[in-house]
Design a protein around this motif. Structure first.
Motif, PDB file in Angstrom:
ATOM      1  N   GLN A 347       3.058  10.538  -0.332  1.00 36.42           N
ATOM      2  CA  GLN A 347       2.474  10.049   0.909  1.00 36.42           C
ATOM      3  C   GLN A 347       1.113   9.394   0.691  1.00 36.42           C
ATOM      4  O   GLN A 347       0.825   8.323   1.244  1.00 36.42           O
ATOM      5  N   VAL A 348       0.264  10.018  -0.123  1.00 36.51           N
ATOM      6  CA  VAL A 348      -1.084   9.479  -0.343  1.00 36.51           C
ATOM      7  C   VAL A 348      -1.014   8.121  -1.029  1.00 36.51           C
ATOM      8  O   VAL A 348      -1.699   7.164  -0.627  1.00 36.51           O
ATOM      9  N   GLN A 349      -0.195   8.002  -2.050  1.00 39.86           N
ATOM     10  CA  GLN A 349      -0.061   6.738  -2.773  1.00 39.86           C
ATOM     11  C   GLN A 349       0.523   5.657  -1.871  1.00 39.86           C
ATOM     12  O   GLN A 349       0.072   4.503  -1.881  1.00 39.86           O
ATOM     13  N   ALA A 352      -1.853   4.139   0.817  1.00 35.95           N
ATOM     14  CA  ALA A 352      -2.834   3.180   0.304  1.00 35.95           C
ATOM     15  C   ALA A 352      -2.298   1.758   0.352  1.00 35.95           C
ATOM     16  O   ALA A 352      -3.012   0.826   0.760  1.00 35.95           O
ATOM     17  N   ILE A 353      -1.016   1.555  -0.032  1.00 37.08           N
ATOM     18  CA  ILE A 353      -0.494   0.187   0.009  1.00 37.08           C
ATOM     19  C   ILE A 353      -0.091  -0.211   1.434  1.00 37.08           C
ATOM     20  O   ILE A 353      -0.139  -1.393   1.786  1.00 37.08           O
ATOM     21  N   ALA A 354       0.284   0.759   2.260  1.00 34.60           N
ATOM     22  CA  ALA A 354       0.566   0.445   3.663  1.00 34.60           C
ATOM     23  C   ALA A 354      -0.701  -0.025   4.372  1.00 34.60           C
ATOM     24  O   ALA A 354      -0.677  -0.984   5.156  1.00 34.60           O
ATOM     25  N   ASP A 355      -1.813   0.634   4.087  1.00 34.75           N
ATOM     26  CA  ASP A 355      -3.093   0.217   4.662  1.00 34.75           C
ATOM     27  C   ASP A 355      -3.481  -1.174   4.162  1.00 34.75           C
ATOM     28  O   ASP A 355      -4.023  -1.997   4.914  1.00 34.75           O
ATOM     29  N   GLY A 356      -3.222  -1.448   2.874  1.00 32.65           N
ATOM     30  CA  GLY A 356      -3.516  -2.768   2.331  1.00 32.65           C
ATOM     31  C   GLY A 356      -2.676  -3.853   2.978  1.00 32.65           C
ATOM     32  O   GLY A 356      -3.168  -4.959   3.255  1.00 32.65           O
ATOM     33  N   ALA A 357      -1.398  -3.546   3.226  1.00 32.36           N
ATOM     34  CA  ALA A 357      -0.522  -4.507   3.895  1.00 32.36           C
ATOM     35  C   ALA A 357      -1.020  -4.788   5.311  1.00 32.36           C
ATOM     36  O   ALA A 357      -1.079  -5.948   5.752  1.00 32.36           O
TER      37      ALA A 357
END
Length: 380
Positions: A347-349, A352-357
């Protein structure tokens, strides 16, 4: 100041959606500029790959939609040269805006009828000149483009390129000295909200594609890249089947996948329903052979959904932005490794990319530059 009068030709328009990106591009353009430009759109009365006309429309006459734009839904019987000639002569158009390259009636005929005139003509190739698209039926396409140039259909015509690659394609295939407006497509007119949280456990991955089942969309390539993945992987395909023979190859590949990998065709989804799909998946997996924009990709980013795509779209630098991956198609191993990386993410990893998207999509939605460029293209 008088509003610019723009006569538009396009094979399919709303409420149609089966043709995908080109329709969405024009719908978004009209949504953003209808308060400053009068659009008069000539299109067919039947959606792509359908046999029955749209319900409740009146064909072969102007209809004013709630947003104010006028639409001429042409029936099969009403599509003829004399009708097109009458529409072109109806008033003094500031611009005749032609979407696409190869359509007999909605691309070729307007240019043929306007040869040698002083009427401003603006053509949007809509990605049809990209290298991936030109590979299919290459000889026939090259002969057609040569004939169009020799007969003067492109003389004095201006073009819209949505990215530098398309500008180079126009110079290469149509006219090296043509006036080209570098104006990107516009995303759906809506306000981005907070990025939704998606549960993600290590060892499971849910992917989707929203595109035609077609060779240029690389559906088979995407399916084959899943082979060998560890963990529980789901890949759902949304879109019409363009080529039954190609879809059969896809089905054969699906049938040989191990039980831990499930691929399903979910049918066609209306464009307005696409954003609501994203909450149920972890990434948009669309390694297409080329996109001049990629509306689904833009909408996925705005919803905080990471992308796993090819490097043949405008959405580049995804890994650096921690918004996903844009990978070279000739490096299939990179797709395998990235897919497995996605499967193993916790979930943590993943967050991070969901927030970047979401950050990348929000920046694009909030950038007023593409809208101003689109307006300037018509107002000059």
């Amino acid at each position: 100041m008088n509003r610019p009068q723009v006569l538009v030709f396009i094979d399919w328009y709303a409420p149609g959606f089966n043709a995908g990106g080109p329709v969405r591009s024009l719908v978004n353009l009209v949504d953003h500029l209808r308060d400053r430009i009068d659009f008069h759109i000539v299109t067919s009365d039947t959606d792509y790959m359908e046999s029955s006309p749209y319900a409740g429309i009146r064909a072969d006459q102007w209809t004013v939609l709630p947003g104010g734009e006028r639409i001429w839904y042409a029936s099969a019987a009403g599509i003829e040269k004399s009708t097109w000639r009458g529409l072109l002569a109806e008033r003094k158009w500031d611009t005749v805006y032609i979407n696409g390259i190869y359509s007999r009636w909605f691309s070729i005929m307007p240019l043929w009828l306007l040869r040698g005139s002083t009427q401003r003509r603006l053509v949007a190739p809509r990605g049809m000149l990209a290298s991936g698209m030109m590979k299919h039926g290459a000889l026939k396409k090259r002969l057609f483009l040569l004939a169009m140039k020799l007969t003067g259909c492109y003389k004095g015509v201006e073009f819209q390129a949505t990215n530098p690659e398309e500008r180079a394609d126009i110079a290469h295939w149509l006219a090296a000295d043509a006036q080209v407006h570098l104006v990107p497509n516009l995303a759906r007119k809506r306000v981005a909200h907070n990025a939704p949280g998606r549960p993600k456990s290590a060892g499971e991955l849910r992917l989707l594609s929203v595109a035609r089942i077609a060779v240029e969309k690389n559906t088979l390539f995407a399916i084959e890249r899943l082979r060998g993945a560890q963990g529980q992987v789901t890949f759902d395909l949304y879109g019409s089947v363009y080529d039954p023979g190609y879809w059969k190859k896809c089905q054969e590949a699906i049938a040989t996948l191990p039980p831990n990998i499930r691929v399903s065709h979910k049918g066609v989804v209306a464009t307005e329903d696409v954003p609501s799909l994203f909450d149920g998946y972890h990434a948009l997996f669309m390694p297409s052979q080329g996109e001049n924009f990629g509306h689904t990709m833009a909408e996925a980013l705005a919803a905080g959904l990471p992308l796993l795509i090819s490097d043949r779209t405008p959405w580049r630098g995804l890994e650096k932005a921690k918004a996903g991956w844009d990978l070279a198609l000739d490096r299939s191993g990179d797709f395998h490794r990235t897919l497995q990386e996605l499967v193993y993410m916790d979930q943590v990893q993943y967050d991070a990319i969901a927030d970047g998207a979401f950050a990348m999509g929000t920046r694009y939605l909030n950038d007023p530059t593409p809208i101003q460029q689109s307006l300037s293209m018509f107002t000059r």
